[in-house]
Design a protein around this motif. Sequence first.
Motif, mmCIF file in Angstrom:
data_model
loop_
_atom_site.group_PDB
_atom_site.id
_atom_site.type_symbol
_atom_site.label_atom_id
_atom_site.label_comp_id
_atom_site.label_asym_id
_atom_site.label_seq_id
_atom_site.Cartn_x
_atom_site.Cartn_y
_atom_site.Cartn_z
ATOM 1 N N ASN A 257 0.819 -1.253 0.064
ATOM 2 C CA ASN A 257 0.102 -0.152 0.192
ATOM 3 C C ASN A 257 0.860 1.482 0.016
ATOM 4 N N ILE A 258 1.028 2.078 -1.213
ATOM 5 C CA ILE A 258 1.827 3.163 -1.289
ATOM 6 C C ILE A 258 0.787 4.266 -0.964
ATOM 7 N N MET A 259 1.133 5.016 0.126
ATOM 8 C CA MET A 259 0.135 5.995 0.223
ATOM 9 C C MET A 259 0.739 7.317 -0.041
ATOM 10 N N PRO A 260 -0.090 8.743 -0.152
ATOM 11 C CA PRO A 260 0.451 9.911 -0.501
ATOM 12 C C PRO A 260 0.731 10.606 0.983
ATOM 13 N N LEU A 261 1.883 11.127 1.053
ATOM 14 C CA LEU A 261 2.095 12.113 2.235
ATOM 15 C C LEU A 261 1.150 13.119 2.397
ATOM 16 N N ILE A 262 0.650 13.030 3.697
ATOM 17 C CA ILE A 262 -0.390 14.010 4.113
ATOM 18 C C ILE A 262 0.542 15.106 4.989
ATOM 19 N N SER A 263 0.558 16.150 4.363
ATOM 20 C CA SER A 263 1.789 17.271 4.877
ATOM 21 C C SER A 263 1.065 18.898 5.147
ATOM 22 N N ALA A 264 -0.341 18.900 5.295
ATOM 23 C CA ALA A 264 -0.781 20.343 5.552
ATOM 24 C C ALA A 264 -0.229 20.871 6.787
ATOM 25 N N PRO A 265 0.271 22.244 6.805
ATOM 26 C CA PRO A 265 0.750 22.809 7.687
ATOM 27 C C PRO A 265 0.031 22.855 8.961
ATOM 28 N N GLU A 266 -1.483 22.840 8.886
ATOM 29 C CA GLU A 266 -2.278 23.024 10.074
ATOM 30 C C GLU A 266 -2.282 21.758 10.775
ATOM 31 N N HIS A 267 -1.572 20.391 10.466
ATOM 32 C CA HIS A 267 -1.295 19.351 11.052
ATOM 33 C C HIS A 267 -0.291 19.556 12.121
ATOM 34 N N GLY A 268 0.593 20.337 11.875
ATOM 35 C CA GLY A 268 1.629 20.434 12.830
ATOM 36 C C GLY A 268 2.951 19.550 12.829
ATOM 37 N N THR A 269 3.236 18.610 11.468
ATOM 38 C CA THR A 269 4.133 17.796 11.538
ATOM 39 C C THR A 269 5.288 18.406 10.910
ATOM 40 N N HIS A 270 6.504 17.966 11.269
ATOM 41 C CA HIS A 270 7.653 18.511 10.859
ATOM 42 C C HIS A 270 7.750 18.722 9.404
ATOM 43 N N PHE A 271 7.232 17.841 8.284
ATOM 44 C CA PHE A 271 7.128 18.010 6.763
ATOM 45 C C PHE A 271 5.913 19.023 6.540
ATOM 46 N N GLY A 272 4.984 18.836 7.184
ATOM 47 C CA GLY A 272 4.010 20.147 6.803
ATOM 48 C C GLY A 272 4.439 21.570 7.271
ATOM 49 N N LEU A 273 5.159 21.595 8.383
ATOM 50 C CA LEU A 273 5.602 23.004 8.765
ATOM 51 C C LEU A 273 6.863 23.253 7.969
ATOM 52 N N THR A 274 7.582 22.412 7.175
ATOM 53 C CA THR A 274 8.610 22.776 6.421
ATOM 54 C C THR A 274 8.381 22.612 5.008
ATOM 55 N N GLY A 275 7.346 22.890 4.701
ATOM 56 C CA GLY A 275 6.793 22.880 3.178
ATOM 57 C C GLY A 275 7.061 21.743 2.358
ATOM 58 N N GLN A 276 7.359 20.467 3.039
ATOM 59 C CA GLN A 276 7.414 19.228 2.088
ATOM 60 C C GLN A 276 6.025 18.811 1.744
ATOM 61 N N ARG A 277 5.810 18.922 0.218
ATOM 62 C CA ARG A 277 4.538 18.557 -0.380
ATOM 63 C C ARG A 277 4.515 17.123 -0.293
#
Length: 481
Positions: A257-277
């Motif tokens: 199961n290859i899933m897409p990264l979920i990285s919206a800034p409002e989720h507060g994850t490192h990737f979300g906060l650093t702009g990783q799409r």
Amino acid sequence: MTSPSTRLLNSNATESPTQAKSGGCGCDSTSSATVERDEKLQERIAKHPCYSEDAHHHYARMHVAVAPACNIQCNYCNRKYDCANESRPGVVSELLTPEEAAHKALVIGGKIPQMTVVGIAGPGDPLANPEKTFRTFELIAEQAPDIKLCLSTNGLMLPDYIDRIKQLNIDHVTITINMVDPEIGAKIYPWVHYKRRRYRGIEGARILHERQMEGLQALKEADILCKVNSVMIPGINDHHLVEVNRVIREKGAFLHNIMPLISAPEHGTHFGLTGQRGPTPKELKEVQDNCSGNMKMMRHCRQCRADAVGLLGEDRSQEFSKEKFLEMAPEYDMEQRATVHEGIEKFKEELKVAKDKALAGKKVANSPKVLVAVATKGGGLVNQHFGHAKEFQIYEVDGNEVRFVGHRKIDQYCQGGYGEEASFEHIMKAIADCKAVLVSKIGNCPQEKLQEAGIQTVEAYDVIEKVALEFYEQYVKELGN
């Protein structure tokens, strides 16, 4: 459960084709041993909506949130509690004790008899909370032996608990494996906590990788089915996932199961906060296609909350909040549940006949492939109003087959007159590469907007494959004119 009317299917599928369309690698013959192995595998996953694409149209699952602690940190994860507004892994509305979780499973198993699976997937890692996890499974197994048990883990502690998993008849285990190269892993995992020590960078990623491989091999030897989840992170592991796929296949995983990264800034994850799409739908499909050679790909995952309830694509968890389900007396009737399941299986057989009839004799050389978006409430049917859909299932169609390739979440169009313009823009972005939308009904306004964008609309209430093929035949005919 109220099954869709079988009269619809019977009216369109009174005959079965003389020979079902064969799949697989295209070889002329298949060994009896391979056929027998595949049949046994299908029996084991037949009612598991996460492990079987077919089952996810008909059977429900629930996750119980009894495992709050985690032993690794992922740059895409931020566990949230007391949260009802987000739909993604690691999020729950409330934590449960094992006793509360077992009570909830019995209540929901009675209220939703098509619920066949109870899983523990967090909000942390089940094997970082082994006492709570296994106590929950013990209680459910004692009182609801017809429910399948499964867990999802990062794999760090999996080798230590294989015997316990086997003892409890937990037949399905999912491991999240995002890399087989620790240098790539160091970009995904800031730290790993193992044997009372925190390891950072490549050292931590190497420990995690070695333990994941050991656990995967142990599952194979114990004859426990293993699905591997991988989060696709553009620029970090997207090109690496083909190698991940090769390794896990060799180690015994049967579903990837290859899933897409979920990285919206409002989720507060490192990737979300650093702009990783995250990946685009096209990028995700390309990687899935590249990995689909000798291994089944899971394309119907909804990246569920850790307290999800219902069919994949729906979440009924708020109907069964703690204050509600603790007041409910379980009405768990195994005979009644079995009767419902028999009805589902009968409907599935009728659905298969209808599909086979629609696909019978389709041998069109060099037919172009197109995508169509389907509004469906389940059951393998086009049966949902355009304005009520919160996601579209995406099918790839040519002159020979109709193949499910994924789903795309959207903002619901009908919102009582508010926000419909913004919702439509979001919908258009989601299905811009589709040639048609298949719906049970659609209003004049959105229909006209779709037509202006070059997307046809088809209104029907029928088997998805049948409607898709009928659209495709008309589409190709119009192209030729």
